[in-house]
Motif scaffolding. Structure first.
Motif, PDB file in Angstrom:
ATOM      1  N   TYR A 108      54.361   9.089 -16.692  1.00 17.15           N
ATOM      2  CA  TYR A 108      53.608   8.719 -15.499  1.00 17.15           C
ATOM      3  C   TYR A 108      52.147   9.150 -15.608  1.00 17.15           C
ATOM      4  O   TYR A 108      51.235   8.408 -15.234  1.00 17.15           O
ATOM      5  CB  TYR A 108      54.236   9.352 -14.259  1.00 17.15           C
ATOM      6  CG  TYR A 108      55.457   8.623 -13.742  1.00 17.15           C
ATOM      7  CD1 TYR A 108      55.369   7.307 -13.290  1.00 17.15           C
ATOM      8  CD2 TYR A 108      56.693   9.255 -13.681  1.00 17.15           C
ATOM      9  CE1 TYR A 108      56.486   6.639 -12.800  1.00 17.15           C
ATOM     10  CE2 TYR A 108      57.818   8.594 -13.183  1.00 17.15           C
ATOM     11  CZ  TYR A 108      57.702   7.292 -12.750  1.00 17.15           C
ATOM     12  OH  TYR A 108      58.803   6.635 -12.267  1.00 17.15           O
ATOM     13  N   GLY A 121      54.296   8.545  -9.012  1.00 18.63           N
ATOM     14  CA  GLY A 121      55.417   9.005  -9.832  1.00 18.63           C
ATOM     15  C   GLY A 121      55.106  10.316 -10.523  1.00 18.63           C
ATOM     16  O   GLY A 121      55.962  11.207 -10.620  1.00 18.63           O
ATOM     17  N   MET A 171      52.107   4.722 -10.691  1.00 20.61           N
ATOM     18  CA  MET A 171      52.152   5.699 -11.776  1.00 20.61           C
ATOM     19  C   MET A 171      51.674   7.084 -11.322  1.00 20.61           C
ATOM     20  O   MET A 171      52.244   8.110 -11.697  1.00 20.61           O
ATOM     21  CB  MET A 171      51.297   5.208 -12.949  1.00 20.61           C
ATOM     22  CG  MET A 171      51.834   3.948 -13.609  1.00 20.61           C
ATOM     23  SD  MET A 171      53.470   4.170 -14.352  1.00 20.61           S
ATOM     24  CE  MET A 171      54.358   2.785 -13.654  1.00 20.61           C
TER      25      MET A 171
END
Length: 262
Positions: free
Chosen positions: A178, A137, A134
């Motif tokens: 994200y 990203g 995450m």
């Protein structure tokens, strides 16, 4: 504010360009450096499915929200590639998805090893790997927004600028997902903070690294951000606001390793 995945999916739609006058590319064609940057961006957007494939061998695919988001995200990134390909086609540069797929085939073991490395790392980190995914990203999407906005501003073109602005706006929704996910997972686990900080500090590089030739990465990043240290600092500051990532300078450091003066 929590990310509304259901609303994101319901409102997802292809980035539009039918209302833009692409005939202006005849009277105001884009310069070679801009076209080279657009070709890079197009290839990266089309290659999103590679990144998604790598994530399917990690714990992320078992996370309902992450899986749901990535399905819609992959589709939106493909649409971005289609839009940019339409601009390139107006300049005699033909890029289609079949060509990109054939490129992935020629990467051979390099592509296969990408999934294996992701799988090995996720096995070591366990569920804390999702925090790495995450956060990584978020960094990628932050840089994508900055790149699209920068190229739009550099050109001030009646067709290209609004198109890139629309793509950047969709990318901001990806950033929101994200970042929200990264913050929650980093706050919940000291191990996640340590693993994520180590992974980004040691391995993060601009989007497209591992897929595009090094010469293209350096050229495009230099074209967009050379002498723009304030832009990289702004990106680093956004990453540093996440738990456990204070003082981390992944953008500055990545550009320094590439030899790009900012």
């Amino acid at each position: 504010m929590a990310f509304d995945l259901e609303k994101f999916a319901e409102t997802s739609e292809p980035v539009g360009w039918d209302d833009l006058d692409f005939d202006t590319f005849e009277s105001r064609p884009l310069d070679a450096d801009t076209l080279r940057s657009l070709r890079y961006m197009c290839d990266v957007e089309y290659h999103t499915s590679c990144y998604l494939r790598d994530m399917l061998v990690t714990p992320s695919h078992r996370e309902e929200e992450a899986g749901g988001f990535m399905t819609v995200w992959n589709r939106e990134e493909f649409w971005h590639g289609e839009a940019i390909a339409a601009v390139l086609q107006r300049h005699g540069i033909v890029v289609d998805y079949d060509e990109v797929k054939s490129t992935r085939v020629t990467l051979g073991w390099q592509q296969a090893l990408g999934s294996l490395k992701q799988s090995a790392l996720s096995s070591l980190a366990g569920t804390d790997f999702v925090a790495v995914h995450m956060t990584w990203g978020a960094a990628n999407e932050l840089s994508a927004v900055a790149a699209y906005r920068r190229l739009a501003a550099m050109n001030d073109h009646p067709a290209l600028t609004p198109l890139l602005t629309r793509i950047a706006q969709q990318e901001t929704r990806h950033v929101a997902f994200y970042t929200t996910q990264a913050r929650e997972r980093l706050e919940a686990s000291g191990k996640a903070r340590a693993v994520t900080r180590l992974a980004l500090a040691k391995a993060w590089r601009p989007v497209g690294s591992g897929l595009m030739p090094e010469t293209e990465i350096v050229h495009v990043m230099g074209h967009l951000f050379a002498g723009r240290g304030e832009d990289l600092d702004a990106l680093d500051q956004k990453v540093q606001r996440l738990p456990g990532l204070e003082g981390l300078g992944i953008f500055r450091e990545a550009f320094a390793r590439m030899g790009i003066a900012v």
